[in-house]
Design a protein around this motif. Sequence first.
Motif, mmCIF file in Angstrom:
data_model
loop_
_atom_site.group_PDB
_atom_site.id
_atom_site.type_symbol
_atom_site.label_atom_id
_atom_site.label_comp_id
_atom_site.label_asym_id
_atom_site.label_seq_id
_atom_site.Cartn_x
_atom_site.Cartn_y
_atom_site.Cartn_z
ATOM 1 N N GLY A 44 0.885 -1.280 0.053
ATOM 2 C CA GLY A 44 0.062 0.165 -0.121
ATOM 3 C C GLY A 44 0.838 1.084 0.073
ATOM 4 O O GLY A 44 0.653 2.258 -0.625
ATOM 5 N N HIS A 45 1.979 1.276 0.873
ATOM 6 C CA HIS A 45 2.820 2.684 0.845
ATOM 7 C C HIS A 45 3.424 2.530 -0.472
ATOM 8 O O HIS A 45 3.587 3.816 -1.047
ATOM 9 N N TYR A 46 3.823 1.577 -1.315
ATOM 10 C CA TYR A 46 4.476 1.557 -2.588
ATOM 11 C C TYR A 46 3.577 2.125 -3.446
ATOM 12 O O TYR A 46 3.916 2.627 -4.391
ATOM 13 N N ASN A 47 2.295 1.548 -3.179
ATOM 14 C CA ASN A 47 1.336 2.158 -4.440
ATOM 15 C C ASN A 47 1.233 3.809 -4.243
ATOM 16 O O ASN A 47 1.073 4.371 -5.146
ATOM 17 N N ARG A 48 1.309 4.072 -3.042
ATOM 18 C CA ARG A 48 0.712 5.643 -2.589
ATOM 19 C C ARG A 48 2.174 6.409 -2.986
ATOM 20 O O ARG A 48 1.998 7.449 -3.575
ATOM 21 N N GLU A 49 3.262 5.883 -2.941
ATOM 22 C CA GLU A 49 4.569 6.795 -3.037
ATOM 23 C C GLU A 49 4.957 6.583 -4.487
ATOM 24 O O GLU A 49 5.822 7.589 -5.052
ATOM 25 N N HIS A 50 4.850 5.303 -5.012
ATOM 26 C CA HIS A 50 5.392 5.441 -6.439
ATOM 27 C C HIS A 50 4.556 5.077 -7.404
ATOM 28 O O HIS A 50 4.591 5.829 -8.551
ATOM 29 N N VAL A 51 3.641 4.225 -7.482
ATOM 30 C CA VAL A 51 2.679 3.785 -8.443
ATOM 31 C C VAL A 51 1.627 5.012 -8.907
ATOM 32 O O VAL A 51 1.549 5.378 -10.081
ATOM 33 N N LYS A 52 1.070 5.474 -7.754
ATOM 34 C CA LYS A 52 0.093 6.549 -7.782
ATOM 35 C C LYS A 52 0.598 7.883 -8.632
ATOM 36 O O LYS A 52 0.102 8.220 -9.623
ATOM 37 N N PRO A 53 1.851 8.230 -8.059
ATOM 38 C CA PRO A 53 2.360 9.519 -8.831
ATOM 39 C C PRO A 53 2.745 9.182 -10.389
ATOM 40 O O PRO A 53 2.471 10.111 -11.278
ATOM 41 N N VAL A 151 -1.957 1.471 -21.222
ATOM 42 C CA VAL A 151 -1.287 0.208 -21.280
ATOM 43 C C VAL A 151 -0.267 0.206 -19.886
ATOM 44 O O VAL A 151 -0.109 -0.764 -19.351
ATOM 45 N N ILE A 152 0.082 1.454 -19.680
ATOM 46 C CA ILE A 152 1.146 1.464 -18.497
ATOM 47 C C ILE A 152 0.183 0.992 -17.022
ATOM 48 O O ILE A 152 0.494 0.257 -16.230
ATOM 49 N N ALA A 153 -1.076 1.374 -17.014
ATOM 50 C CA ALA A 153 -2.096 1.118 -15.872
ATOM 51 C C ALA A 153 -2.287 -0.432 -16.020
ATOM 52 O O ALA A 153 -2.345 -1.068 -15.116
ATOM 53 N N ILE A 154 -2.519 -0.955 -17.102
ATOM 54 C CA ILE A 154 -2.808 -2.503 -17.181
ATOM 55 C C ILE A 154 -1.302 -3.277 -16.703
ATOM 56 O O ILE A 154 -1.336 -4.036 -15.972
ATOM 57 N N ILE A 155 -0.378 -2.750 -17.275
ATOM 58 C CA ILE A 155 1.168 -3.371 -16.780
ATOM 59 C C ILE A 155 1.234 -3.383 -15.249
ATOM 60 O O ILE A 155 1.585 -4.386 -14.640
ATOM 61 N N LEU A 156 0.892 -2.029 -14.902
ATOM 62 C CA LEU A 156 1.206 -2.062 -13.389
ATOM 63 C C LEU A 156 0.325 -2.756 -12.553
ATOM 64 O O LEU A 156 0.611 -3.317 -11.456
ATOM 65 N N GLY A 157 -0.977 -2.999 -13.043
ATOM 66 C CA GLY A 157 -2.002 -3.869 -12.298
ATOM 67 C C GLY A 157 -1.512 -5.216 -12.384
ATOM 68 O O GLY A 157 -1.624 -5.873 -11.406
ATOM 69 N N VAL A 158 -1.201 -5.711 -13.432
ATOM 70 C CA VAL A 158 -0.833 -7.155 -13.634
ATOM 71 C C VAL A 158 0.472 -7.129 -12.864
ATOM 72 O O VAL A 158 0.666 -8.494 -12.073
ATOM 73 N N ALA A 159 1.509 -6.477 -12.776
ATOM 74 C CA ALA A 159 2.681 -6.624 -11.713
ATOM 75 C C ALA A 159 2.448 -6.459 -10.486
ATOM 76 O O ALA A 159 2.841 -7.392 -9.561
ATOM 77 N N ALA A 160 1.489 -5.865 -9.845
ATOM 78 C CA ALA A 160 0.885 -5.829 -8.638
ATOM 79 C C ALA A 160 0.194 -7.126 -8.219
ATOM 80 O O ALA A 160 0.248 -7.624 -7.126
#
Length: 190
Positions: A44-53, A151-160
């Motif tokens: 969750g922290h990683y998502n807030r600090e890296h993925v969301k930005p 495409v970036i959102a799909i890749i990040l979702g699959v990686a998570a």
Amino acid sequence: MSLSRKRKKELQKLQKQASSLWETQQVLVGEAASVAREAGRQLGHYNREHVKPQVQAGYEKYAAPYVEKGKQVVSSTVIPAAGAVVGSAMSVWDAANEQRSRLASGRGLELPDSKKYAKKADKYARQASGFLSAKLDRAAPQKKGIGAGGVIAIILGVAAAVGVLYAAWQTLRADDELWVADDPLRAPDA
């Protein structure tokens, strides 16, 4: 069939060892659960600090210009055209009111000069069509299909999702040395 005292003691000792091992495994499972909870919290922290930005930056870079262009098209093309239509309707309304007042005052019906109004209508039609065609020519055609942000959102979702599944698999996988058979008193087959 009766067991000797020595065998009973050995079986009790074995049962105590199995119980002790079971308790140890329960503690281990509890620790694994706390590690999984901590991993979820860190995710969750990683998502807030890296993925969301990153997603926000991708939106700002790829999608925001098209959204802004759409707003400009609406404000510079659609709204003026609607205003022209409303203005024309109001002009017709005013002309009808004037004719009604002329009839009420007893002046009667006068036939309008058709040549004069035909010239005005042609002039206004040319102006309106020129204005609208110029505005529509400037509006860029919209691209079809998924953009780079999608495409970036799909890749990040699959990686998570893969990361969560891997953490769960590591937590719950079976190690042969750590688990005890369901029936601790049964002797292994020789």
